[in-house]
Design an enzyme around this catalytic site. Structure first.
Site, PDB file in Angstrom:
ATOM      1  N   LYS A 215      -4.150  -4.065 -11.828  1.00  0.00           N
ATOM      2  CA  LYS A 215      -3.885  -5.001 -10.741  1.00  0.00           C
ATOM      3  C   LYS A 215      -5.032  -4.896  -9.741  1.00  0.00           C
ATOM      4  O   LYS A 215      -5.523  -3.798  -9.454  1.00  0.00           O
ATOM      5  CB  LYS A 215      -2.570  -4.656 -10.032  1.00  0.00           C
ATOM      6  CG  LYS A 215      -2.307  -5.491  -8.777  1.00  0.00           C
ATOM      7  CD  LYS A 215      -1.139  -4.949  -7.972  1.00  0.00           C
ATOM      8  CE  LYS A 215      -1.016  -5.693  -6.651  1.00  0.00           C
ATOM      9  NZ  LYS A 215       0.067  -5.191  -5.808  1.00  0.00           N
ATOM     10  N   GLU A 264       4.578  -4.677   7.352  1.00  0.00           N
ATOM     11  CA  GLU A 264       4.476  -3.484   6.513  1.00  0.00           C
ATOM     12  C   GLU A 264       4.041  -2.235   7.268  1.00  0.00           C
ATOM     13  O   GLU A 264       2.941  -2.173   7.817  1.00  0.00           O
ATOM     14  CB  GLU A 264       3.484  -3.761   5.375  1.00  0.00           C
ATOM     15  CG  GLU A 264       3.398  -2.649   4.362  1.00  0.00           C
ATOM     16  CD  GLU A 264       2.569  -3.040   3.149  1.00  0.00           C
ATOM     17  OE1 GLU A 264       2.238  -2.127   2.369  1.00  0.00           O
ATOM     18  OE2 GLU A 264       2.256  -4.222   2.983  1.00  0.00           O
TER      19      GLU A 264
END
Length: 461
Positions: A215, A264
């Site tokens: 990824k 976050e």
């Protein structure tokens, strides 16, 4: 007003042999708007301010002026260098009470090995400040501190001048009406390197299929032009009111304001307990409650997004296991819903080992797979090769710590850099083997929305 005096101490700072005196005085203040206090420093402290509010809205910080600055370009040693200098500066501070102390606020750039020219060319790899005037609002109680760090033997007159300046700032914030700001007028926008971005997605996807990485997060920017210069208080006022469910931050450096509303947390440490948030995988909000529920359930069952999320949970859990005595991780993610987007979310908690610190956790956690990729080094090399920009503080750790090792850092996403009459917005997405350029491009458009709205802009469809 309730007043506390913190004793002066002598500490050796940095590589200098001279001794610094660290003076601090704190008073408790009623009725004080954080935004009004930030705006009160516009004339004297523009370029030397910060703003922070945690997601729970139990802690708000504002800093005006620089009592002390810690910055470096120490590449892979930058986290340790900041920690060592902060410890030297604060190790001997004598406090009468434990409820308040100086705070170091700032951030680390995403990648110290990125040398691309642009709006971040003048920004250090690590940039932290102790404010001359520090506002802390904790559970609706407000404190204003003066910090004065000097090598002068007699600083009584200078400190008296700072007391008068503090009282002036408090008075301005309390008495003047909290200003309402109009949105800036955007005259144009462009998508720098759009074609290169789309081509990079195809190339990176093919490399992932060839097992070069699992990824890779590829980001892009959006450049806005305004009719007039835009001030920091003007923008922060809109971000604070429009994104209440996020971490809110603003950090000035010279003529730049870097600001945002991040969903976050990277890491929080409080009394030896460490907390992190795994946030990866996203989908838009629905126009109705029913549609929102359907989209959320689709996200909870989407294999691509669950796979992305698993990478993050695995990496953060492993980092906590190396730095903590005990770790708690839920088995399945929940939904984290904010105004424009919903995410997969898993909280992680642990008890710090005796030699672990918040900056050591930041060092080992950054960048998480949600912002860099998997494996980390291979993903970073592909980002350097195929991403046509310097991220600066975007997607990097921003936050604070105190002398007792408590603190909190967010991941600086949903963010933008403002320089006078221009702004640069940033957004990215995780690329895996079945990613498609158009879907990733559309995802970044959704992620641009919070800062674009605050800046008064909109994208043509």
């Amino acid at each position: 007003m309730h007043q506390k005096w913190y004793n002066a101490t002598e500490v050796e700072v940095g590589s200098l042999n001279s001794k610094y005196h660290f003076y601090m005085e704190t008073i408790e203040v009623s009725r004080l708007s954080a935004l009004a206090f930030f705006a009160a420093g516009e004339q004297s402290y523009s370029g030397k301010r910060f703003f922070w509010q945690n997601r729970e809205k139990t802690l708000t910080l504002v800093g005006l002026g620089h009592a002390y600055t810690i910055e470096n370009n120490a590449t892979d040693h930058r986290f340790d260098a900041v920690e060592q200098e902060w410890k030297r500066l604060t190790k001997n501070i004598v406090k009468e009470e434990q409820d308040l102390q100086p705070i170091l606020f700032g951030g680390f750039t995403f990648d110290p090995h990125n040398n691309q020219e642009g709006e971040w060319s003048d920004f250090p790899q690590s940039y932290f400040t102790v404010a001359s005037f520090q506002l802390v609002i904790r559970h609706d109680t407000a404190y204003v501190s003066i910090h004065y760090i000097t090598d002068e033997e007699n600083s009584t007159k200078a400190f008296d001048r700072m007391r008068k300046e503090r009282d002036h700032l408090i008075h301005a914030a309390q008495v003047k009406e909290v200003k309402t700001y109009s949105k800036p007028k955007m005259t144009s926008y462009k998508e720098p390197f759009k074609e290169e971005y789309l081509q990079s997605l195809e190339k990176v996807t093919s490399l992932i299929k060839a097992n070069e990485a699992e990824k890779v997060v590829i980001a892009r920017s959006l450049a806005l032009q305004f009719e007039d210069s835009v001030s920091s208080p003007q923008i922060l006022s809109h971000v604070v009111h429009e994104q209440p469910e996020s971490y809110l931050f603003g950090l000035e450096h010279k003529d730049m304001l870097f600001f945002g509303a991040s969903p976050e947390r990277l890491v929080k440490v409080h009394n030896g307990q460490a907390y992190s948030s795994c946030v990866a995988g996203s989908i838009r909000r629905g126009k109705t409650a029913d549609e929102d529920e359907q989209l959320g359930q689709a996200l909870l069952n989407d294999e691509k997004n669950l796979g992305e999320h698993h990478y993050v949970v695995e990496m953060i859990s492993q980092t906590f296991e190396k730095n903590c005595c005990s770790v708690k991780v839920p088995k399945r993610p929940k939904l984290l819903k904010i105004r424009d987007i919903q995410h997969l979310y898993t909280p992680v908690e642990g008890t710090l080992a005796c030699d672990a610190t918040i900056l050591q956790l930041v060092k080992h956690l950054h960048p998480t797979p949600a912002l860099g990729g998997v494996p980390r080094q291979e993903a970073l090399e592909l980002i350097r090769k195929y991403e046509s920009m310097n991220r600066g503080l975007y997607a990097a750790p921003i936050g604070w710590l105190d002398a007792d090792g408590n603190g909190e850092f967010a991941v600086a996403i949903r963010s933008a850099a403002l320089t006078r009459d221009k702004a640069y917005l940033y957004a990215g997405g995780g690329i895996v083997g079945d990613s498609t350029p158009q879907a990733e491009y559309e995802e970044t458009r959704v992620k641009f929305r919070p800062m674009l709205r605050a800046l008064g802009g909109q994208l043509s469809e």
